[in-house]
Motif scaffolding. Structure first.
Motif, PDB file in Angstrom:
ATOM      1  N   ARG A  77       0.821  -1.209   0.000  1.00 59.43           N
ATOM      2  CA  ARG A  77       0.000   0.000   0.000  1.00 59.43           C
ATOM      3  C   ARG A  77       0.856   1.259   0.000  1.00 59.43           C
ATOM      4  N   HIS A  78       2.116   1.122   0.303  1.00 58.31           N
ATOM      5  CA  HIS A  78       3.008   2.286   0.321  1.00 58.31           C
ATOM      6  C   HIS A  78       3.974   2.271  -0.861  1.00 58.31           C
ATOM      7  N   CYS A  79       3.677   1.440  -1.842  1.00 55.65           N
ATOM      8  CA  CYS A  79       4.506   1.358  -3.047  1.00 55.65           C
ATOM      9  C   CYS A  79       3.700   1.828  -4.257  1.00 55.65           C
ATOM     10  N   GLY A  80       4.341   2.650  -5.067  1.00 51.90           N
ATOM     11  CA  GLY A  80       3.717   3.092  -6.308  1.00 51.90           C
ATOM     12  C   GLY A  80       4.364   2.424  -7.500  1.00 51.90           C
ATOM     13  N   TYR A 137      -0.935  14.334  -8.172  1.00 47.77           N
ATOM     14  CA  TYR A 137      -1.881  15.393  -7.824  1.00 47.77           C
ATOM     15  C   TYR A 137      -2.590  15.127  -6.501  1.00 47.77           C
ATOM     16  N   THR A 138      -2.949  13.882  -6.230  1.00 51.07           N
ATOM     17  CA  THR A 138      -3.667  13.571  -4.999  1.00 51.07           C
ATOM     18  C   THR A 138      -2.814  13.870  -3.783  1.00 51.07           C
ATOM     19  N   GLN A 139      -1.545  13.525  -3.852  1.00 55.29           N
ATOM     20  CA  GLN A 139      -0.665  13.781  -2.713  1.00 55.29           C
ATOM     21  C   GLN A 139      -0.420  15.272  -2.509  1.00 55.29           C
ATOM     22  N   TRP A 145      -3.463   6.057   4.668  1.00 59.34           N
ATOM     23  CA  TRP A 145      -4.235   5.254   3.725  1.00 59.34           C
ATOM     24  C   TRP A 145      -3.317   4.559   2.715  1.00 59.34           C
ATOM     25  N   GLY A 146      -2.042   4.859   2.754  1.00 57.88           N
ATOM     26  CA  GLY A 146      -1.115   4.353   1.752  1.00 57.88           C
ATOM     27  C   GLY A 146      -0.992   5.355   0.623  1.00 57.88           C
ATOM     28  N   LEU A 147      -0.292   4.993  -0.433  1.00 53.44           N
ATOM     29  CA  LEU A 147      -0.201   5.858  -1.596  1.00 53.44           C
ATOM     30  C   LEU A 147      -1.497   5.799  -2.393  1.00 53.44           C
TER      31      LEU A 147
END
Length: 365
Positions: free
Chosen positions: A16-19, A170-172, A181-183
């Motif tokens: 969840r923390h990896c893009g 953009y969301t970040q 919530w994670g990336l």
């Protein structure tokens, strides 16, 4: 062979923390300058066919996201991929129906993932764009020539991959995102989406009364694994067998599916859209069919009314979907015929005599 331990909470939490580093790195660089960003968008708009990726200028030619854009993974099996496209061609009408009635609602039930979609007013307020773009993507990647020079598969996948990176960017920066919530559009969410168009679609076809043999399922899922790989999904999240797919889907569902206003809002918007653009598609039957396809547990999370679809409707639905299989012996011709019909309906005004979506007759009688 992946084991149940492979899809542990610890592993999926890390995902969840990896893009997607190659795509994220490119977007960060390009979006740092407004002129460069505008040129980048124009450049992407100019891409349509795979062979255009052979003639990149010096800037893009050295970027990892472009270097690998038309390179199939080493494990890609061309024969299985062809069988997967043939399977789609035979069932294209039903699969495209399942896009809006099953795959998207399934994704909306993942609460944190739904936050990303709901934060995008374009998706929440203009679901026709979401459906239209997703439909075009599926037709592109499922075409018999999708990964040939004159096909569109590689280009369409690259555009979606970079779109995901832009959404993360953009969301970040929006100030509305909680890193707990994670990336946004993280690896776990991308894996769940990949399953929604492969394993979940196969489940939907079976609920439509269609027979799907295990080798057909595997060919279709292998094709989606190749697509997922090109979209930047971690290979560890691409199940090789039906059992692995079931384990991964269950793990993701247990971890992420919960009641959320975001998911319910997106579902309401989707249902409203169906009834707005297609006069033959009553909201009541839409919601009943959604509940039938996704099951009571998920339907309750999305606040769908408790009414079940009548047995007569389900029986007629299965009868019609099996009847539509006749005359589809040649996959390439079947694909062309159904794609042409889809484009014709999509461009036609929505009336009681001319529905915009290729919906089963059981819904329009």
């Amino acid at each position: 062979m992946k084991s149940a331990a492979m899809f542990s909470n610890e592993f999926l939490s890390s995902m969840r923390h990896c893009g997607d580093f190659p795509a994220d790195n490119l977007i960060s660089e390009v979006f740092a300058d407004e002129t460069q960003k505008a040129n980048f968008r124009s450049f992407l708009d100019s891409l349509t066919y795979n062979h255009q990726l052979n003639r990149l200028d010096d800037f893009y030619a050295v970027k990892e996201a472009f270097l690998n854009a038309k390179k199939l993974p080493d494990w890609a099996d061309q024969k299985l991929m062809q069988q997967g496209t043939a399977f789609f061609a035979v069932h294209a009408t039903a699969i495209m129906n399942l896009l809006g009635l099953l795959s998207l609602p399934y994704c909306y039930a993942a609460a944190d993932g739904a936050k990303v979609l709901d934060l995008s007013e374009r998706i929440r307020n203009k679901p026709e764009h979401r459906l239209g773009e997703t439909a075009d993507f599926i037709w592109d990647v499922m075409a018999p020539n999708a990964f040939e020079p004159e096909g569109k598969g590689f280009v369409s996948i690259l555009k979606v991959r970079l779109l995901h990176a832009a959404i993360r960017f953009y969301t970040q920066k929006s100030g509305k995102w909680n890193q707990d919530w994670g990336l946004p559009v993280n690896q776990e969410d991308m894996a769940g989406t990949n399953l929604s168009f492969s394993l979940i679609v196969v489940r939907g076809l079976r609920k439509f009364g269609l027979t799907v043999e295990y080798p057909q399922q595997q060919a279709f899922m292998h094709l989606w694994n190749v697509i997922g790989f090109l979209l930047g999904v971690d290979e560890r999240l691409l199940p090789e067998t039906g059992k692995e797919a079931l384990l991964l889907e269950e793990s993701i569902r247990i971890r992420n599916f919960k009641t959320s206003e975001h998911g319910q809002s997106l579902t309401r918007s989707l249902i409203k859209y169906f009834s707005t653009v297609d006069a033959t598609f009553p909201q009541k039957e839409t919601m009943q069919l959604m509940r039938y396809l996704i099951g009571d547990d998920v339907a309750d999370l999305l606040a769908l009314p408790p009414q079940q679809a009548p047995n007569s409707t389900i029986y007629f639905l299965k009868l019609i979907n099996n009847f539509q299989l006749f005359g589809k012996g040649n996959p390439r011709l079947a694909y062309q015929k159904q794609h042409s019909a889809f484009k014709k309906m999509r461009s036609a005004p929505a009336t009681k005599k001319s529905p915009r979506f290729n919906l089963p007759l059981s819904l329009t009688s």
